[in-house]
Write a protein that holds these residues in place. Structure first.
Motif, PDB file in Angstrom:
ATOM      1  N   ASP A  10      -0.740  71.483  17.701  1.00  0.00           N
ATOM      2  CA  ASP A  10       0.538  70.802  17.457  1.00  0.00           C
ATOM      3  C   ASP A  10       0.718  70.433  15.997  1.00  0.00           C
ATOM      4  O   ASP A  10       1.835  70.508  15.472  1.00  0.00           O
ATOM      5  CB  ASP A  10       0.625  69.542  18.324  1.00  0.00           C
ATOM      6  N   GLU A  11      -0.364  70.044  15.331  1.00  0.00           N
ATOM      7  CA  GLU A  11      -0.220  69.651  13.926  1.00  0.00           C
ATOM      8  C   GLU A  11       0.149  70.838  13.043  1.00  0.00           C
ATOM      9  O   GLU A  11       0.815  70.670  12.012  1.00  0.00           O
ATOM     10  CB  GLU A  11      -1.512  68.991  13.408  1.00  0.00           C
ATOM     11  N   ILE A  12      -0.238  72.041  13.455  1.00  0.00           N
ATOM     12  CA  ILE A  12       0.167  73.241  12.721  1.00  0.00           C
ATOM     13  C   ILE A  12       1.622  73.568  13.045  1.00  0.00           C
ATOM     14  O   ILE A  12       2.421  73.882  12.156  1.00  0.00           O
ATOM     15  CB  ILE A  12      -0.749  74.429  13.066  1.00  0.00           C
ATOM     16  N   ALA A  13       1.980  73.475  14.322  1.00  0.00           N
ATOM     17  CA  ALA A  13       3.353  73.769  14.733  1.00  0.00           C
ATOM     18  C   ALA A  13       4.348  72.838  14.049  1.00  0.00           C
ATOM     19  O   ALA A  13       5.440  73.255  13.653  1.00  0.00           O
ATOM     20  CB  ALA A  13       3.485  73.668  16.254  1.00  0.00           C
ATOM     21  N   ASP A  14       3.964  71.569  13.905  1.00  0.00           N
ATOM     22  CA  ASP A  14       4.853  70.604  13.268  1.00  0.00           C
ATOM     23  C   ASP A  14       5.079  70.906  11.793  1.00  0.00           C
ATOM     24  O   ASP A  14       6.097  70.505  11.228  1.00  0.00           O
ATOM     25  CB  ASP A  14       4.281  69.190  13.413  1.00  0.00           C
ATOM     26  N   ASP A  15       4.135  71.619  11.164  1.00  0.00           N
ATOM     27  CA  ASP A  15       4.224  71.903   9.733  1.00  0.00           C
ATOM     28  C   ASP A  15       4.713  73.310   9.428  1.00  0.00           C
ATOM     29  O   ASP A  15       4.666  73.742   8.268  1.00  0.00           O
ATOM     30  CB  ASP A  15       2.853  71.694   9.069  1.00  0.00           C
TER      31      ASP A  15
END
Length: 330
Positions: free
Chosen positions: A163-168
């Motif tokens: 999720d932290e990659i998707a958010d960025d």
């Protein structure tokens, strides 16, 4: 084009997308934060009649281009066929081995060779299913913002993407999108793969420069499977020399005698070996050719007649017209 009597270039006919992984919340954030639709014009001073006419014609061209675009849900979900399709573990295993060892895999072959079906079957199978995203290209993806918006949506739908990659994931309107995506992928510890189908749609488009940048700079954690009739002019020679490129061609995709026999058995037709071999000789293992031949079998027609299919068949002629000739310049 194959040299046999039926010879021609065809593309796999796929419809009815299958549901794909990815959180609804993640998709909602992307839809609200990064729409790639055309921006509204300001309401400045009145424009002259010639300029107004030019703007009107430009709007008409945009509307025509939109006719080529697939619905967003269809573009970023793994497609599934609407007709019975033979499972070919031999081909999916080739794709699995290639994508596991190389950053970029090219799946190229003539129209109707079974590229889309093979990639779709691989993408939907375990262990690939949770780490593979899908993007079907069309004419509208020749424009950078549209392509990068769809790339971002496809990546966000991959269940294995943190999720932290998707958010960025970068803004599709950013000209540096390919480089920013490559930099972001360096933070990933588990590889993911994006299948880009019909990459040949991008031939001659200016967005190719950005795709080349992504291919050149993406780390091993971001892998690409590019399927199409040809590589669209992408610069892959360096990848080939460096061992970063796997190539799957028409020979790999061609139907074997055993697969042809199983295909007709699946359809409930008993095809004698000599008829099967004659059919394979005429079609050179062309998957869509086998499908067209099978369509000749009717309740009052013997299955053996399939081997006598030729390019004069109306179904073959219609398919070649729609999928090959209609795509060529006048």
């Amino acid at each position: 084009m194959p040299a046999g009597p039926v010879g021609g270039l065809m593309t796999s006919t796929i419809s009815e997308p299958a549901a794909r992984g990815g959180t609804r919340e993640r998709r909602r954030r992307l839809d609200t934060a990064g729409s790639a639709g055309p921006r509204s014009r300001g309401t400045g001073s009145p424009v002259s009649a010639p300029l107004a006419g030019a703007l009107h014609r430009a709007d008409q061209r945009i509307q025509e281009r939109r006719k080529f675009r697939l619905p967003a849900g269809d573009k970023t979900t793994v497609p599934r066929p609407s007709v019975p399709v033979l499972r070919r573990p031999r081909v999916t295993e080739v794709i699995e081995r290639a994508s596991a060892k190389h950053r970029v895999t090219l799946v190229c072959g003539p129209s109707g060779a079974g590229k889309t079906i093979a990639c779709a079957q691989w993408a939907a199978s375990a262990p690939a299913a949770d780490s593979v995203g899908w993007l079907s290209l069309d004419y509208g993806d020749r424009w950078p913002v549209q392509l990068w918006a769809n790339v971002r949506t496809a990546l966000a739908a991959i269940p294995a993407l943190p999720d932290e990659i998707a958010d960025d994931l970068p803004d599709p309107a950013d000209d540096a999108f390919p480089l920013r995506l490559a930099q972001l992928a360096q933070r990933m510890t588990t590889p993911i793969t994006l299948v880009v189908d019909d990459v040949s749609e991008l031939a001659g488009a200016r967005v190719l420069a950005g795709v080349d940048k992504l291919i050149r700079h993406a780390p091993p954690t971001l892998r690409l499977v590019l399927a199409g009739r040809h590589p669209a002019g992408l610069h892959v020679a360096r990848l080939r020399v460096g061992g970063d490129l796997a190539e799957i061609g028409a020979t790999d995709l061609a139907c074997t005698p055993e697969e042809a026999q199983e295909y007709f058995r699946m359809l409930g037709h008993a095809l004698p070996e000599e008829e099967r071999d004659e059919l394979l000789s005429r079609t050179q293992g062309w998957m869509t050719g086998l499908r067209l031949a099978a369509m000749r079998v009717t309740p009052g027609r013997a299955a053996a007649s399939v081997s006598r299919i030729t390019g004069a068949e109306p179904m073959v002629a219609d398919y070649l017209w729609d999928e090959v000739l209609a795509c060529l310049p006048a």
